[in-house]
Design a protein around this motif. Sequence first.
Motif, mmCIF file in Angstrom:
data_model
loop_
_atom_site.group_PDB
_atom_site.id
_atom_site.type_symbol
_atom_site.label_atom_id
_atom_site.label_comp_id
_atom_site.label_asym_id
_atom_site.label_seq_id
_atom_site.Cartn_x
_atom_site.Cartn_y
_atom_site.Cartn_z
ATOM 1 N N LEU A 192 0.859 -1.190 0.000
ATOM 2 C CA LEU A 192 0.000 0.000 0.000
ATOM 3 C C LEU A 192 0.893 1.237 0.000
ATOM 4 O O LEU A 192 1.715 1.413 0.898
ATOM 5 C CB LEU A 192 -0.893 -0.006 1.255
ATOM 6 N N THR A 193 0.746 2.069 -1.017
ATOM 7 C CA THR A 193 1.532 3.306 -1.083
ATOM 8 C C THR A 193 0.589 4.501 -1.088
ATOM 9 O O THR A 193 -0.362 4.540 -1.879
ATOM 10 C CB THR A 193 2.414 3.330 -2.351
ATOM 11 N N ALA A 312 3.551 0.801 2.877
ATOM 12 C CA ALA A 312 3.480 -0.295 3.848
ATOM 13 C C ALA A 312 3.375 -1.600 3.088
ATOM 14 O O ALA A 312 2.700 -1.681 2.057
ATOM 15 C CB ALA A 312 2.280 -0.121 4.760
ATOM 16 N N LYS A 313 4.050 -2.640 3.588
ATOM 17 C CA LYS A 313 3.817 -3.996 3.099
ATOM 18 C C LYS A 313 2.901 -4.667 4.105
ATOM 19 O O LYS A 313 3.153 -4.589 5.314
ATOM 20 C CB LYS A 313 5.135 -4.763 2.954
ATOM 21 N N ALA A 328 -8.666 -9.037 -0.702
ATOM 22 C CA ALA A 328 -7.841 -7.914 -1.143
ATOM 23 C C ALA A 328 -8.733 -6.762 -1.608
ATOM 24 O O ALA A 328 -8.481 -5.590 -1.299
ATOM 25 C CB ALA A 328 -6.902 -8.358 -2.257
ATOM 26 N N LYS A 329 -9.804 -7.092 -2.335
ATOM 27 C CA LYS A 329 -10.732 -6.057 -2.827
ATOM 28 C C LYS A 329 -11.432 -5.381 -1.648
ATOM 29 O O LYS A 329 -11.611 -4.154 -1.630
ATOM 30 C CB LYS A 329 -11.780 -6.694 -3.755
ATOM 31 N N ALA A 330 -11.832 -6.178 -0.658
ATOM 32 C CA ALA A 330 -12.500 -5.617 0.526
ATOM 33 C C ALA A 330 -11.548 -4.688 1.276
ATOM 34 O O ALA A 330 -11.955 -3.630 1.769
ATOM 35 C CB ALA A 330 -12.973 -6.745 1.447
ATOM 36 N N PHE A 331 -10.292 -5.060 1.317
ATOM 37 C CA PHE A 331 -9.314 -4.231 2.022
ATOM 38 C C PHE A 331 -9.095 -2.908 1.285
ATOM 39 O O PHE A 331 -9.042 -1.835 1.892
ATOM 40 C CB PHE A 331 -7.979 -4.974 2.183
ATOM 41 N N GLU A 332 -9.003 -2.996 -0.033
ATOM 42 C CA GLU A 332 -8.804 -1.789 -0.834
ATOM 43 C C GLU A 332 -9.974 -0.806 -0.624
ATOM 44 O O GLU A 332 -9.780 0.401 -0.482
ATOM 45 C CB GLU A 332 -8.669 -2.165 -2.315
ATOM 46 N N LYS A 333 -11.167 -1.374 -0.588
ATOM 47 C CA LYS A 333 -12.365 -0.559 -0.373
ATOM 48 C C LYS A 333 -12.313 0.104 1.009
ATOM 49 O O LYS A 333 -12.651 1.281 1.181
ATOM 50 C CB LYS A 333 -13.602 -1.473 -0.468
ATOM 51 N N PHE A 347 -2.788 0.224 -4.329
ATOM 52 C CA PHE A 347 -2.781 -1.000 -3.547
ATOM 53 C C PHE A 347 -2.550 -2.161 -4.507
ATOM 54 O O PHE A 347 -3.329 -2.388 -5.420
ATOM 55 C CB PHE A 347 -4.118 -1.169 -2.814
ATOM 56 N N GLU A 348 -1.439 -2.857 -4.310
ATOM 57 C CA GLU A 348 -1.142 -4.014 -5.170
ATOM 58 C C GLU A 348 -1.067 -5.245 -4.300
ATOM 59 O O GLU A 348 -0.580 -5.173 -3.174
ATOM 60 C CB GLU A 348 0.239 -3.869 -5.809
ATOM 61 N N PHE A 349 -1.546 -6.368 -4.835
ATOM 62 C CA PHE A 349 -1.376 -7.597 -4.054
ATOM 63 C C PHE A 349 -0.835 -8.720 -4.914
ATOM 64 O O PHE A 349 -1.001 -8.724 -6.131
ATOM 65 C CB PHE A 349 -2.664 -7.996 -3.342
ATOM 66 N N LYS A 350 -0.164 -9.643 -4.246
ATOM 67 C CA LYS A 350 0.553 -10.718 -4.952
ATOM 68 C C LYS A 350 0.326 -12.054 -4.269
ATOM 69 O O LYS A 350 -0.005 -12.105 -3.086
ATOM 70 C CB LYS A 350 2.061 -10.430 -4.906
#
Length: 440
Positions: A192-193, A312-313, A328-333, A347-350
Amino acid sequence: MAMIEQYKQLLKDFVAFQSVSTDTQFQPEIQKTVAWLQRVFGQNGFSVRIITGYDNPLVIASFVYDPALETVLIYGHYDVQPAKVDEGWASDPFTLTEMNRRLVGRGAIDNKGQVLVHMVNVFEHIKSKTLGYNVKFMIEGNEETGSPLLEQFIASNSALLAADFVLISDGEISGGKPNIEVGFRGGLNSVLTVKTSTTDLHSGLYGHSVPNAIHELSKVCADLYDANNRIVVPGFYDDVDSVSDDVKKANQAIPFSLEEHKRISGAKILLTEPGIDFYTQVGLLPAIEVTTIVGGYMGQGFRNGIPATATAKINFRLVARQNPTKIAKAFEKYVRSILPAYVDFTFEFKTPYNASKIDTKNKYVERAQKVLEVAYGSTPIYKYVGGGLPMVNSFEKALKIPSVLVPLANEDCAMHAANENFALTNVEQALRFSALFLGK
Ligand SMILES: [Zn+2]
């Protein structure tokens, strides 16, 4: 040579390779490790294949002892986490050192030291003609980067990997009794940047008049848990099953010492949810951990700039039916709802992977249970593990065979940390278990 001496000698060679998979500068060391494994297996009569094209090479070594016997596929990984002596190591991390009855070195338990327990026992059984199974080893080099291509490899090589069951030793022993692992959490990693201005701004000329990226990022990171230690992200628990009373009871019966937990972790408090024991909390309930925060000037002295960006990672550990991508989508929201409109963020996730549940109703797990009882002199505990082992799902799906998961490391092994170690008492017990389990 006594088996333990042979084991130590081989582990010394194995640990000396800096086979770090998280950093491409170690590629030559990865290649050397693979060549060493190829040689060791070859010297012991195995036919060896080095598989390329799936990131770091995989080593597949097989020994057919008697076609009438069943075949065990033993999984391990030769890659390790980074280690530098100034991170608190008592000695060079890539020189296996014996101190206070512990073998200390990067990879001593994760996973070189554990897979090697099975290797030396198989070698010994071959020599004495007492092997109880035909054996295939599959040793990969990308476990520490999430084994991104392993599922694909397993799915498209089912003939090469054909076996009756999988044996994996890649964890720690909890509760002072031997363990059989029965579940693993899923998860994902994310970055998250946040951005609050185009450039860092002079804190004298701009201080208290413009947003600060670190302050804004902290708003997200500081309050991920509520007063009851529940994760605050809306929808986060939608697909989390409630833990059955039977499982709770079994987990509460695992010996747990708060003092020992404090000693090993160095933490002064246990922060589980109210009424939830440690093993249920880490094994069967989800977690979000901010693992890194970076922002602002880190050099000598003070630069007094208001940071324009901060990063943050964030690591997610998920359970049961939680879908990592949906989470991940819920967190981004959620992040969007927390951050003011004047803050931009990405917000990128891997590497999302699902949780796994292990079938224990088969003769291989039953055999493991009996042999553990003999080797350790106490009844095994069935344990839900907080970590992930996504390849177990691949073995079940593609090869349609069960997995037997028997961790061998001591609980204070310092996995991924400085002074990673394999206590000699545990090495001895592990060698005894493996000798009995893989023998006739
Ligand atoms: Zn690891």
